[in-house]
Design a protein around this motif. Structure first.
Motif: not given
Length: 119
Positions: A53-57, A62-68
């Motif tokens: 999912l990390w790759v597909l989405l 580190f840059l824009r998805d701080g929630w992850l």
């Protein structure tokens, strides 16, 4: 892929909850190699689907998805707490409760897509 990841996550949480309660009350089956292999397999598939999912989405913690990033850090802390709770054939209630709280946090972060849980 997201639905498979969610189902695996719920199954993993249920297994951890049931195993922890059974371990606390002295059930012998909790540390059986077959159960531990099942748990490892579920967590392995959960990791594979999460990375997919990390790759597909196109997620970037580190840059824009701080929630992850918050979820990944909570996952690392959960892994340590879960190991402390049941990893040495001895049950530690505080580590088990800490693990459950970290699981709840990861669920909240996944739903709100916010490291601060939308607060």
């Amino acid at each position: 892929m997201g639905q498979i990841h969610a189902v695996l996550a719920w199954f993993s949480v249920a297994m951890f909850l049931v195993r922890g309660l059974a371990f606390h009350f002295g059930a012998g089956w909790v540390m059986d190699d077959r159960i531990r292999t099942l748990v490892f397999g579920i967590d392995f598939l959960l990791t594979i689907t999460g990375l997919s999912l990390w790759v597909l989405l196109y997620l970037n913690p580190f840059l824009r998805d701080g929630w992850l990033l918050a979820k990944l850090l909570a996952l690392a802390a959960y892994t340590v707490c879960a190991h402390l709770a049941m990893g040495s054939n001895k049950f530690h209630l505080l580590a088990y409760i800490g693990s459950l709280l970290l699981l709840a946090y990861m669920l909240g972060v996944s739903i709100t897509r916010s490291p601060w849980l939308g607060l």
